[in-house]
Write a protein that holds these residues in place. Structure first.
Motif, PDB file in Angstrom:
ATOM      1  N   ARG A  53      41.967 -18.464  18.322  1.00 17.44           N
ATOM      2  CA  ARG A  53      40.365 -18.258  18.116  1.00 17.44           C
ATOM      3  C   ARG A  53      39.849 -19.079  17.079  1.00 17.44           C
ATOM      4  O   ARG A  53      38.857 -19.972  17.026  1.00 17.44           O
ATOM      5  CB  ARG A  53      39.856 -16.892  18.072  1.00 17.44           C
ATOM      6  N   ARG A  54      40.647 -19.061  15.962  1.00 24.71           N
ATOM      7  CA  ARG A  54      40.499 -19.925  14.878  1.00 24.71           C
ATOM      8  C   ARG A  54      40.484 -21.671  14.904  1.00 24.71           C
ATOM      9  O   ARG A  54      39.697 -22.263  14.464  1.00 24.71           O
ATOM     10  CB  ARG A  54      41.141 -19.495  13.368  1.00 24.71           C
ATOM     11  N   PHE A  57      37.517 -22.686  17.229  1.00 25.64           N
ATOM     12  CA  PHE A  57      36.596 -22.696  16.366  1.00 25.64           C
ATOM     13  C   PHE A  57      36.509 -24.009  15.669  1.00 25.64           C
ATOM     14  O   PHE A  57      35.410 -24.805  15.280  1.00 25.64           O
ATOM     15  CB  PHE A  57      36.061 -21.449  15.368  1.00 25.64           C
ATOM     16  N   ALA A  60      35.941 -27.063  18.004  1.00 25.17           N
ATOM     17  CA  ALA A  60      34.568 -27.201  18.099  1.00 25.17           C
ATOM     18  C   ALA A  60      33.812 -27.757  16.866  1.00 25.17           C
ATOM     19  O   ALA A  60      33.149 -28.765  17.129  1.00 25.17           O
ATOM     20  CB  ALA A  60      34.028 -26.020  18.682  1.00 25.17           C
ATOM     21  N   LEU A  61      34.055 -27.228  15.627  1.00 27.34           N
ATOM     22  CA  LEU A  61      33.365 -27.697  14.715  1.00 27.34           C
ATOM     23  C   LEU A  61      33.615 -28.844  13.917  1.00 27.34           C
ATOM     24  O   LEU A  61      32.706 -29.870  13.954  1.00 27.34           O
ATOM     25  CB  LEU A  61      33.466 -26.684  13.176  1.00 27.34           C
ATOM     26  N   LEU A 184      35.633 -23.704  26.238  1.00 28.46           N
ATOM     27  CA  LEU A 184      35.433 -22.937  25.216  1.00 28.46           C
ATOM     28  C   LEU A 184      34.826 -23.624  23.769  1.00 28.46           C
ATOM     29  O   LEU A 184      34.137 -23.161  23.197  1.00 28.46           O
ATOM     30  CB  LEU A 184      36.990 -22.159  24.809  1.00 28.46           C
ATOM     31  N   ILE A 185      35.626 -24.817  23.283  1.00 29.78           N
ATOM     32  CA  ILE A 185      35.184 -25.548  22.496  1.00 29.78           C
ATOM     33  C   ILE A 185      33.668 -26.087  22.549  1.00 29.78           C
ATOM     34  O   ILE A 185      32.839 -26.127  21.720  1.00 29.78           O
ATOM     35  CB  ILE A 185      35.946 -26.692  22.108  1.00 29.78           C
ATOM     36  N   TRP A 188      31.326 -23.053  21.764  1.00 27.25           N
ATOM     37  CA  TRP A 188      31.114 -23.217  20.300  1.00 27.25           C
ATOM     38  C   TRP A 188      30.150 -24.245  19.669  1.00 27.25           C
ATOM     39  O   TRP A 188      29.595 -23.901  18.693  1.00 27.25           O
ATOM     40  CB  TRP A 188      32.574 -23.176  19.659  1.00 27.25           C
ATOM     41  N   ALA A 191      26.753 -23.076  20.278  1.00 31.09           N
ATOM     42  CA  ALA A 191      26.381 -22.121  19.138  1.00 31.09           C
ATOM     43  C   ALA A 191      26.193 -22.715  17.892  1.00 31.09           C
ATOM     44  O   ALA A 191      25.051 -22.125  17.308  1.00 31.09           O
ATOM     45  CB  ALA A 191      27.355 -21.174  18.993  1.00 31.09           C
ATOM     46  N   LEU A 192      26.816 -23.934  17.578  1.00 30.59           N
ATOM     47  CA  LEU A 192      26.630 -24.233  16.072  1.00 30.59           C
ATOM     48  C   LEU A 192      25.372 -24.945  16.258  1.00 30.59           C
ATOM     49  O   LEU A 192      24.621 -25.134  15.185  1.00 30.59           O
ATOM     50  CB  LEU A 192      27.951 -24.987  15.797  1.00 30.59           C
TER      51      LEU A 192
END
Length: 297
Positions: A53-54, A57, A60-61, A184-185, A188, A191-192
């Motif tokens: 999960r990390r 994230f 994606a970030l 999934l990415i 994320w 969401a960001l």
């Protein structure tokens, strides 16, 4: 990578019509709708651990959210050709991060390729021949040049984000399938981007955007969020990260070609020399071992 180069260049007219933060949010939103059917967990895939999960994230970030903002912001302040030249340093950056984090072996000629890439980028930055997209406004010359340098820095940041994206992606493909990683990415990323995207949308006049731009946005979103990520993750599943990074040479070539052939940009003598050095770094890194030794001799 050819698709990435194309949408990097085509993001320039999009950034001129739609604010960068809103453009990023719309991109992720379109991608999320297109990939809803990729989100469910396949029966043969393990459950997501906290470590995975990390990594999702961070992927994606760095690879989606920050890369999008840095890339679009950099292109809007410079040009597609500039983006092509600076992003020619991606293979070297991927090789360095692969050596540091994945412990992949990096040869001497790869270090030479890094030096050539840095030299090419430095030469291009020192040419100072570009004006930002807003140059038609009444800006002072000094402020204008500062904006160009800001564009260069944003593009270099995009290079580092793309390199991290490749290295993290390699680790993710050992556990998850390419389609699910892609979906999934992107989720994320949505969401960001949502808080700033909603704030920008509240003050934006959507009716002022030409119809053709919406079609271009659709292509950009599907190419950036779905097609290129899925293809890249599928390749990384069987190719070492450093070797996969070599294929990013198609990004600057494609971006520069679209900038010249579609957007009407020009390559100056300085830019051609810088571009040649950047591509030479990739050539040195990709030559077969025996041929590379002959070139060095």
């Amino acid at each position: 990578m050819s698709l990435v180069g194309a949408y990097v260049a085509l993001s320039k007219p999009l950034a001129a019509a739609i604010p960068v933060l809103l453009l990023a949010w719309l991109r992720f939103g379109i991608g999320a709708l297109a990939m809803l059917h990729w989100l469910p967990k396949p029966a043969d895939e393990p459950a997501l651990t906290p470590a995975i999960r990390r990594l999702l994230f961070l992927e994606a970030l760095l690879g989606n959210f920050l890369f999008t903002l840095c890339m679009i912001g950099g292109v809007s302040l410079t040009s597609a050709v500039t983006a092509g030249v600076i992003m020619a340093g991606i293979p070297a950056a991927v090789a360095l991060l692969s050596w540091w984090f994945l412990k992949e072996h990096i040869s001497t000629r790869t270090w030479l390729a890094v030096a050539l890439a840095v030299l090419g980028i430095t030469l291009f930055a020192l040419s100072k021949q570009e004006l930002p997209a807003q140059a038609g406004q009444a800006l002072e010359a000094k402020n204008t040049q500062n904006m160009v340098w800001l564009g260069h820095l944003l593009l270099v940041a995009a290079v580092l984000c793309e390199a991290a994206y490749s290295v993290i992606g390699k680790k993710l493909t050992g556990t998850l399938g390419p389609k699910r990683i892609t979906a999934l990415i992107n989720l994320w990323g949505l969401a960001l981007a949502t808080p700033l995207g909603l704030y920008t949308a509240w003050q934006f006049d959507f009716a002022a955007v030409p119809a053709g731009m919406w079609l271009l946005l659709l292509f950009y979103a599907l190419a950036a969020c779905m097609w290129t990520v899925w293809l890249w993750m599928t390749g990384l599943k069987v190719v070492p990260a450093a070797q996969g990074g070599i294929f990013t040479v198609l990004l600057p070539v494609s971006a520069a070609l679209v900038g010249v052939l579609v957007l009407g940009e020009r390559l100056s003598a300085w830019q051609l020399a810088a571009f040649g050095l950047a591509l030479a770094s990739v050539l040195l890194a990709t030559l077969p071992t025996r041929l590379a030794r002959g070139v060095r001799r």
